[in-house]
Design a protein around this motif. Structure first.
Motif, mmCIF file in Angstrom:
data_model
loop_
_atom_site.group_PDB
_atom_site.id
_atom_site.type_symbol
_atom_site.label_atom_id
_atom_site.label_comp_id
_atom_site.label_asym_id
_atom_site.label_seq_id
_atom_site.Cartn_x
_atom_site.Cartn_y
_atom_site.Cartn_z
ATOM 1 N N LEU A 1 9.571 4.128 7.868
ATOM 2 C CA LEU A 1 9.287 2.288 8.147
ATOM 3 C C LEU A 1 7.939 2.668 8.070
ATOM 4 O O LEU A 1 7.253 1.574 7.565
ATOM 5 C CB LEU A 1 9.827 2.377 9.988
ATOM 6 C CG LEU A 1 8.943 0.828 10.192
ATOM 7 C CD1 LEU A 1 9.635 -0.446 9.207
ATOM 8 C CD2 LEU A 1 9.341 0.384 11.664
ATOM 9 N N LEU A 2 6.549 3.591 8.254
ATOM 10 C CA LEU A 2 5.861 3.304 7.727
ATOM 11 C C LEU A 2 5.161 3.240 6.507
ATOM 12 O O LEU A 2 4.418 2.728 6.722
ATOM 13 C CB LEU A 2 5.064 5.054 8.581
ATOM 14 C CG LEU A 2 3.044 5.025 8.963
ATOM 15 C CD1 LEU A 2 3.185 3.657 9.294
ATOM 16 C CD2 LEU A 2 3.012 6.276 9.190
ATOM 17 N N PHE A 3 5.934 4.639 6.136
ATOM 18 C CA PHE A 3 5.138 4.520 4.471
ATOM 19 C C PHE A 3 5.778 2.390 4.045
ATOM 20 O O PHE A 3 5.293 2.530 3.064
ATOM 21 C CB PHE A 3 6.018 5.996 3.879
ATOM 22 C CG PHE A 3 5.351 6.444 3.604
ATOM 23 C CD1 PHE A 3 4.401 7.418 3.243
ATOM 24 C CD2 PHE A 3 5.474 7.613 5.022
ATOM 25 C CE1 PHE A 3 3.518 8.947 3.106
ATOM 26 C CE2 PHE A 3 5.047 8.686 5.395
ATOM 27 C CZ PHE A 3 4.507 9.393 4.772
ATOM 28 N N SER A 4 6.639 2.093 4.469
ATOM 29 C CA SER A 4 7.743 1.126 3.717
ATOM 30 C C SER A 4 6.843 -0.259 3.929
ATOM 31 O O SER A 4 6.144 -0.630 3.112
ATOM 32 C CB SER A 4 8.708 1.075 3.346
ATOM 33 O OG SER A 4 9.382 2.221 3.213
ATOM 34 N N VAL A 5 6.046 -0.204 4.697
ATOM 35 C CA VAL A 5 5.262 -1.321 5.313
ATOM 36 C C VAL A 5 4.243 -1.569 4.466
ATOM 37 O O VAL A 5 3.885 -2.027 4.300
ATOM 38 C CB VAL A 5 5.120 -0.840 6.758
ATOM 39 C CG1 VAL A 5 3.902 -2.687 7.347
ATOM 40 C CG2 VAL A 5 6.256 -1.801 7.861
ATOM 41 N N ILE A 6 3.636 -0.075 4.384
ATOM 42 C CA ILE A 6 2.908 0.063 4.186
ATOM 43 C C ILE A 6 1.991 -0.317 2.793
ATOM 44 O O ILE A 6 1.639 -1.034 1.767
ATOM 45 C CB ILE A 6 1.404 1.769 3.944
ATOM 46 C CG1 ILE A 6 1.444 1.648 5.791
ATOM 47 C CG2 ILE A 6 0.175 1.740 2.970
ATOM 48 C CD1 ILE A 6 1.154 2.950 5.798
ATOM 49 N N ALA A 7 3.447 0.043 2.018
ATOM 50 C CA ALA A 7 3.649 -0.088 0.705
ATOM 51 C C ALA A 7 4.472 -0.795 -0.202
ATOM 52 O O ALA A 7 3.990 -1.698 -0.633
ATOM 53 C CB ALA A 7 4.995 0.865 -0.328
ATOM 54 N N ALA A 8 4.524 -1.634 0.965
ATOM 55 C CA ALA A 8 5.081 -3.590 0.689
ATOM 56 C C ALA A 8 3.297 -4.154 0.831
ATOM 57 O O ALA A 8 3.863 -5.582 -0.440
ATOM 58 C CB ALA A 8 6.542 -4.024 1.764
ATOM 59 N N VAL A 9 2.944 -4.479 2.002
ATOM 60 C CA VAL A 9 2.105 -4.674 1.994
ATOM 61 C C VAL A 9 0.928 -4.459 0.521
ATOM 62 O O VAL A 9 0.068 -5.684 0.051
ATOM 63 C CB VAL A 9 0.617 -4.627 3.021
ATOM 64 C CG1 VAL A 9 -0.382 -4.987 3.181
ATOM 65 C CG2 VAL A 9 1.600 -4.241 4.495
ATOM 66 N N LEU A 10 0.000 -3.378 0.319
ATOM 67 C CA LEU A 10 -0.263 -2.931 -0.703
ATOM 68 C C LEU A 10 0.670 -3.181 -2.382
ATOM 69 O O LEU A 10 -0.208 -3.885 -3.416
ATOM 70 C CB LEU A 10 -0.557 -1.097 -1.081
ATOM 71 C CG LEU A 10 -0.997 -0.656 0.124
ATOM 72 C CD1 LEU A 10 -0.802 0.406 -0.364
ATOM 73 C CD2 LEU A 10 -2.374 -1.146 -0.381
#
Length: 319
Positions: free
Chosen positions: A93-102
């Motif tokens: 969840l942490l990695f996916s949220v960061i990737a989605a925002v970027l």
């Protein structure tokens, strides 16, 4: 006690009442045994939110973002596993949220196109996950201590996260999936009008004073959360099957966006229930069978629609 446990307690008696009516030798266990009940509830919750989200993703030409974030989720899961996390999905969840925002920021700031940024994160995080799973090392972090990575000795069923394994859903995973699904549904409902406006005409929405950037970022975060919740149902490599295929099928028969949302729920629910039934009876992977059924439904609807159009095609008027 989390939301998933509460929902399981409410629905379990209902599922047990339905069980005698369910066909098959193994599939009825999804309605009677707690292990399988958790899997069924998780699959249904994910399907509901995926139907709504997938329709918006198709309108925004972001059909592949589910696939990209699915691979990012695998990288997060791999890191969580080698670090000995009890719930690797939190890392995903942490990695996916960061990737989605970027991805959203790079697209809106015209640094990269959406497809290019998705491709970079897809391959990069998948490679990171595969590498970490084979590493054996330890390093010190000031004020924290020593962190050991024992990837070479990982025995967790990674294939379950790649292709989906409902039996991996424990109480904590169910709580995360249910909480994510409910928050995502509420968020999509609250920003429905603004999201639809920014999707159809972002410039006009900005002129009207709508917070286009904020809506876009929040939508990216919701998408990431939903993708992570789908990992144990269909797997990181097959997320698109449940996120996009039912919504694409709905567009073939829907006459408006609202009707597409309804049809996406129907096709998504049909894909999941038939996929679970055939995977249980034929002893195949749940994620792959759900993806196959969704594709078959899409193909059948497309072919049937083509045949109907040919048969009822109005003849040219001859004066």
């Amino acid at each position: 006690m989390g939301l998933g446990t509460i929902l399981l307690g409410i629905t379990a008696p209902v599922l047990e009442l339905i069980a005698p009516l369910i066909p098959g030798d193994i599939f009825p266990y999804f309605f009677t045994m707690e292990l399988f009940q958790r899997a069924l509830i998780a699959a249904i919750m994910v399907t509901i939110v995926a139907g709504f989200l997938g329709s918006f993703l198709l309108l925004r030409n972001l059909a592949l973002i589910g696939d990209g974030l699915g691979h990012v989720s695998f990288g997060g899961v791999a890191i969580g596993i080698v670090l000995g996390a009890a719930a690797p999905l939190w890392y995903a969840l942490l990695f996916s949220v960061i990737a989605a925002v970027l991805i959203h920021e790079m697209q809106t700031r015209e640094i990269l196109t959406g497809d290019a940024s998705i491709a970079i994160f897809l391959t990069g995080m998948l490679a990171l996950g595969l590498v970490v799973l084979r590493l054996d090392m330890a390093f010190d972090i000031p004020f924290y201590g020593t962190i050991e990575i024992n990837g070479g000795g990982v025995t967790t069923d990674i294939e379950g996260y790649l292709f989906g394994n409902l039996l991996l859903i424990d109480e904590e995973s169910l709580d995360l999936i249910v909480m994510t699904s409910i928050i995502s549904l509420i968020s999509l409902g609250m920003m429905y009008s603004g999201l639809l406006a920014t999707t159809i005409d972002p410039l006009a929405a900005r002129i009207q004073g709508l917070p286009v950037r904020s809506i876009g970022i929040w939508f990216s975060i919701v998408t990431a959360a939903v993708v992570v919740s789908m990992v144990q149902v269909v797997g990181t490599l097959l997320v698109t099957a449940l996120l996009v295929t039912p919504a694409a099928t709905a567009q073939l028969v829907g006459r408006s966006f609202r009707s597409c949302l309804i049809w996406a729920q129907i096709f998504g629910f049909s894909s999941v229930m038939l996929g679970l039934y055939y995977s249980a009876e034929l002893k195949t992977g749940t994620g792959s069978m759900i993806a196959l059924v969704a594709a078959i439904i899409f193909g059948s609807v497309a072919i049937l629609q083509t045949i109907v159009k040919v048969l009822i095609k109005p003849k040219d008027n001859i004066n």
